[in-house]
Design a protein around this motif. Structure first.
Motif, mmCIF file in Angstrom:
data_model
loop_
_atom_site.group_PDB
_atom_site.id
_atom_site.type_symbol
_atom_site.label_atom_id
_atom_site.label_comp_id
_atom_site.label_asym_id
_atom_site.label_seq_id
_atom_site.Cartn_x
_atom_site.Cartn_y
_atom_site.Cartn_z
ATOM 1 N N VAL A 1 24.738 9.950 42.119
ATOM 2 C CA VAL A 1 24.825 8.356 42.709
ATOM 3 C C VAL A 1 23.630 7.844 43.442
ATOM 4 O O VAL A 1 23.413 8.740 44.292
ATOM 5 C CB VAL A 1 26.419 8.184 43.644
ATOM 6 N N VAL A 2 23.183 6.662 43.563
ATOM 7 C CA VAL A 2 22.243 6.247 44.016
ATOM 8 C C VAL A 2 22.590 4.951 44.781
ATOM 9 O O VAL A 2 23.268 3.987 44.380
ATOM 10 C CB VAL A 2 20.983 6.001 43.342
ATOM 11 N N ASN A 3 22.149 4.774 46.047
ATOM 12 C CA ASN A 3 22.395 3.681 46.870
ATOM 13 C C ASN A 3 21.008 3.081 47.344
ATOM 14 O O ASN A 3 20.070 3.971 47.991
ATOM 15 C CB ASN A 3 23.385 3.718 48.114
ATOM 16 N N SER A 4 20.802 1.899 47.311
ATOM 17 C CA SER A 4 19.409 1.663 47.943
ATOM 18 C C SER A 4 19.634 0.114 48.585
ATOM 19 O O SER A 4 20.504 -0.611 48.558
ATOM 20 C CB SER A 4 18.197 1.422 46.870
ATOM 21 N N SER A 5 18.735 0.134 49.616
ATOM 22 C CA SER A 5 18.708 -1.279 50.613
ATOM 23 C C SER A 5 17.719 -2.290 49.760
ATOM 24 O O SER A 5 17.714 -3.308 50.450
ATOM 25 C CB SER A 5 18.263 -0.820 51.871
ATOM 26 N N ASP A 6 17.307 -2.075 48.929
ATOM 27 C CA ASP A 6 16.450 -2.582 48.067
ATOM 28 C C ASP A 6 17.046 -3.004 46.703
ATOM 29 O O ASP A 6 17.066 -2.145 45.698
ATOM 30 C CB ASP A 6 14.916 -2.282 47.898
ATOM 31 N N ALA A 7 17.925 -4.186 46.417
ATOM 32 C CA ALA A 7 18.466 -4.196 45.249
ATOM 33 C C ALA A 7 17.526 -4.378 43.955
ATOM 34 O O ALA A 7 18.144 -4.117 42.911
ATOM 35 C CB ALA A 7 19.595 -5.526 45.324
ATOM 36 N N ALA A 8 16.221 -4.711 44.093
ATOM 37 C CA ALA A 8 15.473 -4.518 43.072
ATOM 38 C C ALA A 8 15.163 -3.275 42.438
ATOM 39 O O ALA A 8 15.169 -3.176 41.238
ATOM 40 C CB ALA A 8 14.039 -5.115 43.594
ATOM 41 N N HIS A 9 15.743 -2.037 43.189
ATOM 42 C CA HIS A 9 15.367 -1.018 42.581
ATOM 43 C C HIS A 9 16.408 -0.597 41.290
ATOM 44 O O HIS A 9 16.379 -0.114 40.427
ATOM 45 C CB HIS A 9 15.751 0.421 43.666
ATOM 46 N N LEU A 10 17.615 -1.186 41.632
ATOM 47 C CA LEU A 10 18.757 -1.000 40.721
ATOM 48 C C LEU A 10 18.371 -1.867 39.377
ATOM 49 O O LEU A 10 18.642 -1.486 38.479
ATOM 50 C CB LEU A 10 20.004 -1.436 41.267
ATOM 51 N N ILE A 11 17.823 -2.958 39.623
ATOM 52 C CA ILE A 11 17.401 -3.712 38.483
ATOM 53 C C ILE A 11 16.060 -3.108 37.788
ATOM 54 O O ILE A 11 16.486 -3.004 36.326
ATOM 55 C CB ILE A 11 16.765 -5.330 39.143
ATOM 56 N N VAL A 12 15.388 -2.364 38.463
ATOM 57 C CA VAL A 12 14.252 -1.777 37.641
ATOM 58 C C VAL A 12 14.883 -0.385 36.939
ATOM 59 O O VAL A 12 14.640 -0.266 35.930
ATOM 60 C CB VAL A 12 13.298 -1.150 38.631
#
Length: 353
Positions: free
Chosen positions: A104-115
């Motif tokens: 599971v991954v969580n990022s404070s940069d929503a762009a990461h999930l888009i990529v």
């Protein structure tokens, strides 16, 4: 020597290694919402563990992990906490080498999930409460991710070093020469929060504002969790950016820090979570992801971690300013996904750090 990966490199490499049986369609029909069932719990217990890559502050991530393990004994969380940009690089390098450690991954940069979505690196899974209680803006239409947390990136100051009437009220105030050598800020090359904030501020204030700030001998640190701590320690009088939730937690402990929500607006930072398509422990991943989006877990984020939530039933913490009363800047994760390398290059050119 390990080559530093740009977002283009990560995307190209992950498409090459991540396609095939685990590829997920983009803009297909979203999966049906899933409840937490006894069957899912038992399947998760058989796997017994999973890895959670996150950029949220370590103390909070461990509290979340402990709460989950108490709720579901027999399923252990391995917390892998680092800055969002560092986690992004790590996952890209792991996928290049066909290493699939992240569940599971969580990022404070929503762009990461888009990529990652574009690269077919995420698995579709829609928790029941995401479908029921999360606004459309906080859930991917194809069910690949949802906003596990929301935070803000405000200005703040040390109340022992700065009088309230002298504190900056705006970003324009922050570049006053009187703050020479008194400001601390984090770096978009490490922190997803700061990457997102940098995009919003450069769009709304222009790079000329950053050029003025850079002339003030700013202390540069890495993570968005660091400026509030430097502030509390008295190493600098003012922070130009940093995690709102860290400042709030320091205030709760009696530290001399106070938040300023700039008159121009405060950067809004969503922190989405998703399940990796090649997660080695898919059932434990689904259980954690579903639980993390429940009202119970979202309220824990607020009450214990001073975060904000997209969950319609979650309540603001009474000692914090109401989320709806704060003027926020517009978040554009699609723009960050496409322009992150250019944003970092421009920032480096200005600050030379």
């Amino acid at each position: 020597m390990t080559r530093k990966l740009t977002r283009r490199h990560v995307l190209a490499a992950s498409v090459a290694t991540g396609a095939g049986a685990f590829a997920t369609p983009v803009r297909g029909a979203p999966p049906e919402a899933q409840k937490i069932t006894p069957a899912l719990i038992e399947a998760a217990k058989k796997e017994g563990k999973f890895s959670w890559y996150t950029s949220v502050d370590l103390a909070l991530s461990e509290k979340v992990a402990n709460a989950f393990e108490a709720k579901y004994p027999g399923v252990k969380v391995k917390v892998e906490r680092s800055g969002a940009e560092r986690n992004y690089q790590r996952i890209g390098q792991e996928y290049q080498n066909k290493i699939y450690n992240c569940d599971v991954v969580n990022s404070s940069d929503a762009a990461h999930l888009i990529v990652w979505k574009r690269a077919s690196m995420l698995a579709p899974f829609v928790p029941e409460e995401v479908a029921q209680y999360f606004p459309a803006a906080h859930r991917d239409p194809d069910g690949m991710f949802a906003s596990w947390r929301i935070t803000l990136c405000p200005v703040a100051y040390n109340t022992k070093l700065v009088k309230v009437e002298e504190a900056p009220k705006s970003y324009a105030d922050l570049v006053d020469p009187k703050w020479m050598g008194k400001i601390v800020k984090a770096h978009p090359g490490y922190s997803g929060t700061i990457m997102t904030a940098t995009q919003q501020l450069s769009r709304d204030l222009g790079w000329a504002w950053f050029e003025k700030l850079a002339k003030l001998k700013v202390m540069q640190v890495q993570s968005a969790t660091e400026p509030p701590k430097k502030l509390a320690q008295g190493e600098r009088a003012v922070m130009a950016d940093g995690g709102e939730y860290i400042v709030e937690e320091l205030k709760t402990r009696g530290e001399p820090v106070e938040i300023v929500y700039p008159t121009e607006g405060t950067p809004l930072i969503t922190g989405p979570s998703g399940i990796m398509a090649r997660a080695p422990n898919p059932n434990a991943s689904r259980l954690f992801h579903a639980w993390s989006m429940t009202r119970e877990a979202q309220q824990l984020n607020i009450d214990v971690g001073a975060l904000r939530s997209a969950h319609a039933l979650a309540k603001d913490r009474p000692d914090m300013k109401k989320f709806s009363d704060i003027k926020t800047l517009r978040e554009e994760p699609d723009v960050v996904a496409d322009q992150a390398d250019a944003l970092k290059a421009q920032y480096l050119k200005i600050f030379k750090v």
